[in-house]
Design an enzyme around this catalytic site. Structure first.
Site, PDB file in Angstrom:
ATOM      1  N   LYS A   1     -45.969  86.929 -27.926  1.00  0.00           N
ATOM      2  CA  LYS A   1     -44.656  87.286 -27.379  1.00  0.00           C
ATOM      3  C   LYS A   1     -44.694  88.382 -26.316  1.00  0.00           C
ATOM      4  O   LYS A   1     -45.226  89.450 -26.547  1.00  0.00           O
ATOM      5  CB  LYS A   1     -43.742  87.746 -28.522  1.00  0.00           C
ATOM      6  CG  LYS A   1     -43.288  86.590 -29.402  1.00  0.00           C
ATOM      7  CD  LYS A   1     -42.809  87.082 -30.727  1.00  0.00           C
ATOM      8  CE  LYS A   1     -41.294  87.145 -30.815  1.00  0.00           C
ATOM      9  NZ  LYS A   1     -40.898  87.834 -32.063  1.00  0.00           N
TER      10      LYS A   1
ATOM     11  N   ARG B   1     -60.387  95.343 -42.339  1.00  0.00           N
ATOM     12  CA  ARG B   1     -59.665  96.579 -42.652  1.00  0.00           C
ATOM     13  C   ARG B   1     -60.185  97.247 -43.920  1.00  0.00           C
ATOM     14  O   ARG B   1     -60.157  98.473 -44.032  1.00  0.00           O
ATOM     15  CB  ARG B   1     -58.170  96.288 -42.767  1.00  0.00           C
ATOM     16  CG  ARG B   1     -57.535  96.134 -41.396  1.00  0.00           C
ATOM     17  CD  ARG B   1     -56.080  95.799 -41.495  1.00  0.00           C
ATOM     18  NE  ARG B   1     -55.401  96.026 -40.229  1.00  0.00           N
ATOM     19  CZ  ARG B   1     -54.214  95.539 -39.924  1.00  0.00           C
ATOM     20  NH1 ARG B   1     -53.563  94.794 -40.803  1.00  0.00           N
ATOM     21  NH2 ARG B   1     -53.652  95.796 -38.763  1.00  0.00           N
TER      22      ARG B   1
ATOM     23  N   GLY C   1     -49.731  97.135 -34.132  1.00  0.00           N
ATOM     24  CA  GLY C   1     -48.456  97.782 -33.809  1.00  0.00           C
ATOM     25  C   GLY C   1     -48.638  99.264 -33.549  1.00  0.00           C
ATOM     26  O   GLY C   1     -48.064  99.824 -32.605  1.00  0.00           O
TER      27      GLY C   1
ATOM     28  N   GLY D   1     -54.162  93.184 -34.508  1.00  0.00           N
ATOM     29  CA  GLY D   1     -54.721  92.559 -35.697  1.00  0.00           C
ATOM     30  C   GLY D   1     -55.357  91.211 -35.389  1.00  0.00           C
ATOM     31  O   GLY D   1     -56.479  90.918 -35.828  1.00  0.00           O
TER      32      GLY D   1
END
Ligand code: ADP
Ligand code: MG
Length: 402
Positions: A208, A37, A382, A358
């Protein structure tokens, strides 16, 4: 939206420009362990510095609780940023306090100041509009304000889904411009939601299902194939009535997975074999079992070799691929092969291949894969998922219109 080039056209020499960058990188033993990043933030910073701007960078790291916490200091990031920029970086010991103000006032043309973690101030993430606005006003003031040439550049793609002071509110207080990273990310994501070239395949993994339900819902009608691996595949396997042992399972999502399997059975590809072990460790004893025969007491921690082949076959003719979420616990060597194999298959796709998330981007780097094989590796997990879900991203919406 006005771009960074629009700002530069007007001349930035001598002006203090506030840039929101995404420098939220993992640290290990006090040093940056994956600088992806930081590297992605360099082009905008370099462009501004080369044109003589006095650059003030705001960024966050991790999730401190609205107060200074040395574990989340951006100091190691400042060091790495200086190395990568090849220029000195001034580092403020606070966000908008005395240190930040003195250093901001003292900036010379072509100099850069990194503020301490903006989440050390409770105003950054506050749900209270007034509290956020107060902090944003202090940030904007570091530039001297609009009358003094101050401007804001939004370049933190990984944070644009947050309605935070340094991402959203500050853009309402200063002339604002879209940074090149945000522009490029949005351009690619547009191609995944609009008329994507077919066949269009999406590969989802990670831990998840509940994180990814909305994106499955939004993308399923648009794609030709949805391949599911990672921890989330076990909720799908359970929805098919299989035993999943001690694998990750979100019991409350089984019904949703049943619905997807009912509505789009021909599109959804699940693993046929799984790497299981009793514990997650470097020297775990592993076993490859059929996906419908996971032994009680063992955990599914990666997709198996047959699944990798089947996933690669399903990807082979694709013209558009979006991959989010590792296929297994790639951080631990015995469970990395599935992610590696699928990543290689994604990279081999002839059309547009996009990696979002990420951990997925980190996996590409950690496994030493050739990043140039991918059309685009997104810096925002996200943010890219929320975009694909069709949600409004506050940090982008605020840039629209002037
Ligand atoms: P991304 O950041 O790319 O969106 P996620 O955050 O959703 O990805 O998930 C990444 C995490 O999922 C990784 O830390 C990985 O270890 C974990 N994971 C993948 N497969 C499994 C599995 N079978 N069991 C447990 N965790 C898993
Ligand atoms: Mg993640």
């Amino acid at each position: 939206m006005k771009t960074l080039d629009d700002l530069i056209k007007h001349g930035v020499a001598g002006r203090r420009i506030l840039v929101r960058s995404d420098l939220n990188v993992p640290l290990k033993d006090g040093a940056v362990s994956d600088d992806g990043r930081i590297r992605a933030s360099l082009p905008v910073l370099t462009k501004l510095l080369d044109h003589g701007a006095r650059v003030i960078v705001a960024a966050h790291l991790g999730r401190p609780k609205g107060a200074p916490d040395p574990a989340y200091s951006l100091r190691p990031v400042a060091d790495r940023l200086a190395q990568l920029l090849g220029r000195p970086v001034e580092f403020a010991l606070d966000t908008v306090g005395e240190s930040a103000r003195l250093l901001a006032d003292g900036l010379a043309d072509g100099q850069l100041l990194l503020l301490e973690n903006v989440r050390f101030n409770a105003g950054e993430t506050s749900k209270d509009d007034a509290e956020r606005a107060d902090f944003a006003r202090c940030l904007a003031l570091l530039t001297g304000g609009e009358d003094d040439g101050g401007a804001f550049v939004e370049d933190a793609f990984g944070a644009v889904h947050r309605k935070h002071a340094s991402v959203y509110d500050v853009a309402t207080l200063l002339p604002h411009y879209t940074g090149d990273l945000v522009r490029d990310e949005l351009e690619v994501l547009q191609r995944l939601t609009g008329d994507a070239e077919r066949p269009y395949a999406v590969v989802l993994g990670g831990s998840k299902v509940s994180d990814k339900l909305a994106v499955i819902q939004a993308l399923l009608p648009k794609v030709d194939k949805l391949l599911v691996g990672g921890g989330m595949c076990f909720t799908f396997l359970a929805a098919q009535g299989h035993e999943v042992g001690d694998s990750l399972l979100e019991a409350d999502q089984i019904e949703a997975c049943k619905g997807f399997l009912r509505d789009a059975a021909e599109k959804i590809v699940l693993p046929t074999d799984v790497v299981v072990a009793e514990e997650i460790s470097d020297d775990a004893t592993t076993q490859v079992v059929a996906a419908d025969a996971i032994p009680v007491g063992s955990k599914g921690l990666d997709i198996g070799p047959d699944s990798v082949r089947a996933f690669a076959d399903a990807l082979a003719g694709a013209r558009t691929v979006f991959w989010n979420g590792p296929m297994g616990v790639f951080e631990v060597a015995p469970f990395a092969a599935g992610t590696r194999g699928v990543a290689e298959a994604v990279a081999a796709v002839a059309g547009l291949s996009v990696v979002g998330g990420g951990d997925s981007a980190a996996a590409v780097r950690a496994l030493g894969l050739d990043a140039s094989g991918f059309g685009h590796i997104s810096t925002g997990g996200g943010a890219s998922l929320e975009y694909l879900e069709g949600k409004t991203l506050p940090g982008v919406a605020v840039l629209d219109g002037v």
